[in-house]
Write an enzyme that holds these catalytic residues in place. Structure first.
Site, PDB file in Angstrom:
ATOM      1  N   TRP A  31       0.800  -1.223   0.000  1.00  0.00           N
ATOM      2  CA  TRP A  31       0.000   0.000   0.000  1.00  0.00           C
ATOM      3  C   TRP A  31       0.831   1.271   0.000  1.00  0.00           C
ATOM      4  CZ3 TRP A  31       1.720   2.450   4.282  1.00  0.00           C
ATOM      5  CH2 TRP A  31       2.182   1.678   5.339  1.00  0.00           C
ATOM      6  N   ASN A  32       2.156   1.170   0.220  1.00  0.00           N
ATOM      7  CA  ASN A  32       2.869   2.411   0.545  1.00  0.00           C
ATOM      8  C   ASN A  32       3.168   3.303  -0.664  1.00  0.00           C
ATOM      9  OD1 ASN A  32       4.697   0.270  -0.069  1.00  0.00           O
ATOM     10  ND2 ASN A  32       6.374   1.520   0.659  1.00  0.00           N
ATOM     11  N   LYS A  54      -2.960  -7.841  -7.918  1.00  0.00           N
ATOM     12  CA  LYS A  54      -3.745  -7.812  -6.673  1.00  0.00           C
ATOM     13  C   LYS A  54      -3.132  -6.720  -5.808  1.00  0.00           C
ATOM     14  CE  LYS A  54      -4.405  -8.863  -2.798  1.00  0.00           C
ATOM     15  NZ  LYS A  54      -4.607  -7.817  -1.759  1.00  0.00           N
ATOM     16  N   GLY A  65       6.174  -6.664  -0.652  1.00  0.00           N
ATOM     17  CA  GLY A  65       5.425  -6.566   0.593  1.00  0.00           C
ATOM     18  C   GLY A  65       6.283  -6.994   1.765  1.00  0.00           C
ATOM     19  N   GLY A  66       5.632  -7.370   2.851  1.00  0.00           N
ATOM     20  CA  GLY A  66       6.349  -7.698   4.075  1.00  0.00           C
ATOM     21  C   GLY A  66       7.049  -9.052   3.997  1.00  0.00           C
ATOM     22  N   GLU A 116      10.364  -8.707  -3.324  1.00  0.00           N
ATOM     23  CA  GLU A 116      10.870  -7.417  -2.832  1.00  0.00           C
ATOM     24  C   GLU A 116      10.269  -7.223  -1.447  1.00  0.00           C
ATOM     25  OE1 GLU A 116      13.051  -5.695  -4.358  1.00  0.00           O
ATOM     26  OE2 GLU A 116      12.957  -6.381  -6.416  1.00  0.00           O
ATOM     27  N   LEU A 117      11.074  -7.418  -0.397  1.00  0.00           N
ATOM     28  CA  LEU A 117      10.523  -7.495   0.955  1.00  0.00           C
ATOM     29  C   LEU A 117      10.978  -6.322   1.836  1.00  0.00           C
ATOM     30  CD1 LEU A 117      11.033 -11.373   1.294  1.00  0.00           C
ATOM     31  CD2 LEU A 117       9.070 -10.130   0.374  1.00  0.00           C
ATOM     32  N   CYS A 164      10.229   0.885   2.184  1.00  0.00           N
ATOM     33  CA  CYS A 164      11.140  -0.227   2.454  1.00  0.00           C
ATOM     34  C   CYS A 164      12.585   0.262   2.573  1.00  0.00           C
ATOM     35  CB  CYS A 164      11.029  -1.257   1.347  1.00  0.00           C
ATOM     36  SG  CYS A 164      11.193  -0.545  -0.293  1.00  0.00           S
ATOM     37  N   GLU A 167      11.934  -3.530  11.560  1.00  0.00           N
ATOM     38  CA  GLU A 167      11.436  -2.555  10.589  1.00  0.00           C
ATOM     39  C   GLU A 167      10.254  -1.820  11.228  1.00  0.00           C
ATOM     40  OE1 GLU A 167       9.234  -3.973   7.099  1.00  0.00           O
ATOM     41  OE2 GLU A 167      10.313  -2.507   5.887  1.00  0.00           O
TER      42      GLU A 167
HETATM   43  P1  NAD Z   1       1.912  -7.098   3.280  1.00  0.00           P
HETATM   44  O1  NAD Z   1       2.914  -8.178   3.195  1.00  0.00           O
HETATM   45  O2  NAD Z   1       1.003  -7.066   4.447  1.00  0.00           O
HETATM   46  O3  NAD Z   1       0.954  -7.099   1.993  1.00  0.00           O
HETATM   47  C1  NAD Z   1       1.483  -7.007   0.687  1.00  0.00           C
HETATM   48  C2  NAD Z   1       0.498  -7.606  -0.294  1.00  0.00           C
HETATM   49  O4  NAD Z   1       0.387  -9.017  -0.057  1.00  0.00           O
HETATM   50  C3  NAD Z   1      -0.929  -7.058  -0.182  1.00  0.00           C
HETATM   51  O5  NAD Z   1      -1.479  -6.902  -1.466  1.00  0.00           O
HETATM   52  C4  NAD Z   1      -1.662  -8.163   0.571  1.00  0.00           C
HETATM   53  O6  NAD Z   1      -3.041  -8.189   0.311  1.00  0.00           O
HETATM   54  C5  NAD Z   1      -0.974  -9.388  -0.007  1.00  0.00           C
HETATM   55  N1  NAD Z   1      -1.092 -10.600   0.795  1.00  0.00           N
HETATM   56  C6  NAD Z   1      -1.189 -10.714   2.144  1.00  0.00           C
HETATM   57  N2  NAD Z   1      -1.287 -12.024   2.490  1.00  0.00           N
HETATM   58  C7  NAD Z   1      -1.233 -12.743   1.340  1.00  0.00           C
HETATM   59  C8  NAD Z   1      -1.278 -14.136   1.033  1.00  0.00           C
HETATM   60  N3  NAD Z   1      -1.389 -15.064   1.989  1.00  0.00           N
HETATM   61  N4  NAD Z   1      -1.176 -14.518  -0.259  1.00  0.00           N
HETATM   62  C9  NAD Z   1      -1.051 -13.603  -1.238  1.00  0.00           C
HETATM   63  N5  NAD Z   1      -1.023 -12.274  -1.015  1.00  0.00           N
HETATM   64  C10 NAD Z   1      -1.109 -11.843   0.267  1.00  0.00           C
HETATM   65  O7  NAD Z   1       2.741  -5.733   3.162  1.00  0.00           O
HETATM   66  P2  NAD Z   1       2.213  -4.256   3.285  1.00  0.00           P
HETATM   67  O8  NAD Z   1       1.879  -3.971   4.721  1.00  0.00           O
HETATM   68  O9  NAD Z   1       1.172  -4.001   2.254  1.00  0.00           O
HETATM   69  O10 NAD Z   1       3.518  -3.425   2.847  1.00  0.00           O
HETATM   70  C11 NAD Z   1       4.552  -3.112   3.730  1.00  0.00           C
HETATM   71  C12 NAD Z   1       5.740  -4.026   3.536  1.00  0.00           C
HETATM   72  O11 NAD Z   1       6.142  -4.022   2.166  1.00  0.00           O
HETATM   73  C13 NAD Z   1       6.951  -3.556   4.329  1.00  0.00           C
HETATM   74  O12 NAD Z   1       7.561  -4.646   4.963  1.00  0.00           O
HETATM   75  C14 NAD Z   1       7.868  -2.984   3.258  1.00  0.00           C
HETATM   76  O13 NAD Z   1       9.227  -2.972   3.595  1.00  0.00           O
HETATM   77  C15 NAD Z   1       7.562  -3.847   2.084  1.00  0.00           C
HETATM   78  N6  NAD Z   1       7.935  -3.182   0.826  1.00  0.00           N
HETATM   79  C16 NAD Z   1       9.056  -3.602   0.162  1.00  0.00           C
HETATM   80  C17 NAD Z   1       9.476  -2.959  -1.002  1.00  0.00           C
HETATM   81  C18 NAD Z   1      10.733  -3.399  -1.741  1.00  0.00           C
HETATM   82  O14 NAD Z   1      10.930  -2.966  -2.872  1.00  0.00           O
HETATM   83  N7  NAD Z   1      11.577  -4.228  -1.168  1.00  0.00           N
HETATM   84  C19 NAD Z   1       8.737  -1.882  -1.495  1.00  0.00           C
HETATM   85  C20 NAD Z   1       7.601  -1.475  -0.803  1.00  0.00           C
HETATM   86  C21 NAD Z   1       7.203  -2.138   0.372  1.00  0.00           C
END
Ligand code: NAD
Length: 503
Positions: free
Chosen positions: A164-165, A188, A240-241, A262-263, A296, A398
């Site tokens: 979402w960020n 998604k 994502g996370g 990309e975490l 991130c 983090e």
């Molecule tokens: P999140 O992991 O909670 O969610 C990310 C995405 O995954 C969302 O679309 C969510 O709906 C989906 N998701 C959740 N559970 C799932 C599952 N079981 N199966 C499939 N999809 C699922 O992360 P967030 O809170 O949206 O974003 C913040 C995190 O993202 C932070 O840790 C940040 O560091 C990371 N991030 C990394 C980068 C990078 O380039 N490395 C860039 C931006 C954000």
């Protein structure tokens, strides 16, 4: 309330979408049976209704993408080049409405959408529009008796899962290279920031054959899980996370599908005794407080040589205290609300934990009192913690919020060991006017990226991505095209001579 908090409490032109957002499947806008609310973090009010995609919707979207793949994979590179360029042009022409939409969606200050997100997303499409012409195989010298060539082949349907960020930048980082390489995509977006992805694909989808780009909004454990575990998905591209990444990888390992991850990150800024503190101070503020610290790459750990530690700490504290926290839609706001009240409470809990472990509170650390409708928002003051020996949880977790931990060090050995002790390995930085020292440290810091005398510099062409718990795969570079292809070899024999094995 202090002078560094917004004073009006009301912003004209607050967005509110009357019609529920659709799913985008096979070039059609599809109404979902159920919707869920999108909440404006500045006020806590609902401003849109988002379609709650189901496993059945994911099935339909993957089927549309699968059937579009057979045609899309055969489009010429110049067609793909022209279409990707056209996406960038459309977004640029439409730029005016995006900053308010992005700020309403996730609470980042409105000035950032126009300055950063919209031009960066357009630039990503322009970049891949250019490099797609370089998508070619090679011939492999195997002697006069054979002609061996390789061809990069698209994989099929890519599942693109984004956070979402920075949703507009994230969706561009997935779509542009995947489409350039000849794949079709089902996106998604995060349940906390879905509208911008739907609006963006609505803006550009008619440029592509139906089914090439699809969007299924909904919740991670339902729509996200159904997408990454779908048998017709050929690649999972996830941002994502780290915990979510692990969960997804566990599932895709069953099907042996390739993934790009990309975490999360925990960036350290290492400041040497000879660093120019004016530059460092600006970079620290940008590194940890831009985008509300919800990045991130955030530099949430400042490691300063003990000779300059107090001086820099005081400078950063003074500047942090003067940051204007307010309505994300107010152009004067420097730091908006965090994405949800729940996330704000998590950041606050992490700060309390660090304080109970011995960190010192030097700035912020509290929820500001806000006027009028902003009282329902999820604000948090920019926070500076002092933890000279880096022993609290604030030095390894983090935060994903506006929280900086300041540490002190005495030897290169010590700072490298402490910086590398964290699980993450996304980005670190070094500030020094001694280039030999700067490069020495850059070489020893364990991360996918190291900046020297700057932070956040991510020009297109420079690969972005991490190591360790920050994931694998690289975005934003020519090599990213290869993340979305497999290499096919054709080996042709040019002679009839065979070794005498059967005679
Ligand atoms: P999140 O992991 O909670 O969610 C990310 C995405 O995954 C969302 O679309 C969510 O709906 C989906 N998701 C959740 N559970 C799932 C599952 N079981 N199966 C499939 N999809 C699922 O992360 P967030 O809170 O949206 O974003 C913040 C995190 O993202 C932070 O840790 C940040 O560091 C990371 N991030 C990394 C980068 C990078 O380039 N490395 C860039 C931006 C954000």
């Amino acid at each position: 309330m202090t002078t560094t908090e917004a004073t009006t409490g009301v912003t004209a032109g607050r967005l509110s979408l009357a019609a529920p957002q659709p799913l985008l499947i096979g070039g059609e806008e599809v109404r979902a049976a159920r919707t869920f609310p999108a909440v404006d973090p500045s006020t806590g009010r609902v401003w849109a209704q988002v379609a709650e995609g189901t496993a059945g919707d994911v099935d339909r979207a993957v089927a549309a993408a699968r059937s579009a793949f057979d045609t899309w994979r055969r489009t010429s590179l110049d067609t793909r080049q022209a279409l990707l360029w056209a996406v960038a042009e459309r977004l640029t022409q439409d730029a005016g409405r995006w900053p308010a939409l992005l700020a309403t969606e996730n609470g980042r200050a409105i000035r950032e959408g126009g300055l950063i997100d919209v031009p960066t997303a357009a630039e990503i499409f322009r970049f891949f529009s250019g490099v797609v012409r370089d998508l070619h195989g090679r011939t492999v010298p195997c002697g006069p008796g054979a002609h061996v060539s390789t061809t990069p082949r698209p994989l099929g349907v890519v599942a693109a899962i984004i956070p979402w960020n920075s949703p507009l930048i994230s969706v561009a980082h997935k779509l542009a290279p995947a489409l350039a390489a000849g794949n079709t995509v089902v996106v998604k977006p995060s349940e906390l920031a879905s509208v911008s992805t739907v609006e963006f694909v609505r803006l550009v989808q008619d440029l592509f054959p139906p089914g090439v780009v699809n969007v299924v909004t909904g919740f991670g454990p339902e729509a996200g899980h159904a997408l990454v575990s779908h048998p017709d998905v050929a690649k999972v591209s996830f941002t994502g996370g780290t915990e979510t990444g692990r969960r997804i990888l566990g599932g895709v390992s069953e099907r042996l599908v390739p993934a790009l991850m990309e975490l999360g990150g925990k960036g350290a800024m290492v400041v040497c005794p000879d660093a120019d503190l004016d530059t460092v101070t600006e970079d620290v503020l940008t590194g940890v407080f831009a985008a509300n610290g919800e990045v991130c790459f955030a530099s949430s750990r400042l490691m300063v040589h003990r000779d300059r530690h107090e001086e820099l700490l005081e400078r950063v504290v003074a500047r942090a205290e003067s940051i204007v926290v307010g309505d994300a839609l107010d152009p004067a706001t420097q730091l908006g609300p965090l994405v949800t009240a729940g996330h704000r409470d998590l950041v606050a809990a992490r700060v309390r934990a660090a304080l109970s472990e011995g960190a010192g509170l030097r700035a912020g650390g509290h929820v500001p009192e806000m006027p009028g409708e902003l009282a329902g928002g999820s604000y948090y003051r920019p926070t500076v913690l002092a933890s000279p020996d880096g022993t609290t949880s604030a030095s390894c977790e983090e935060f994903f919020g506006p929280v900086l931990t300041v540490e002190s060090w005495t030897s290169e050995e010590e700072v490298v060991e402490r910086a590398n002790r964290v699980a993450f390995g996304l980005a670190n930085g070094v500030w020094s006017t001694d280039l030999a020292q700067a490069y020495r440290l850059a070489d020893r810091l364990d991360s996918g990226m190291v900046w020297i005398n700057t932070w956040f510099a991510t020009p297109l062409g420079q690969p972005q991505g991490g190591v360790k718990a920050s994931g694998f795969g690289r975005e934003g570079a020519t090599s990213t095209l290869l993340e979305y292809t497999s290499t096919k070899v054709v080996h042709a024999s040019l002679d009839t001579a065979r070794p005498p094995m059967w005679t």
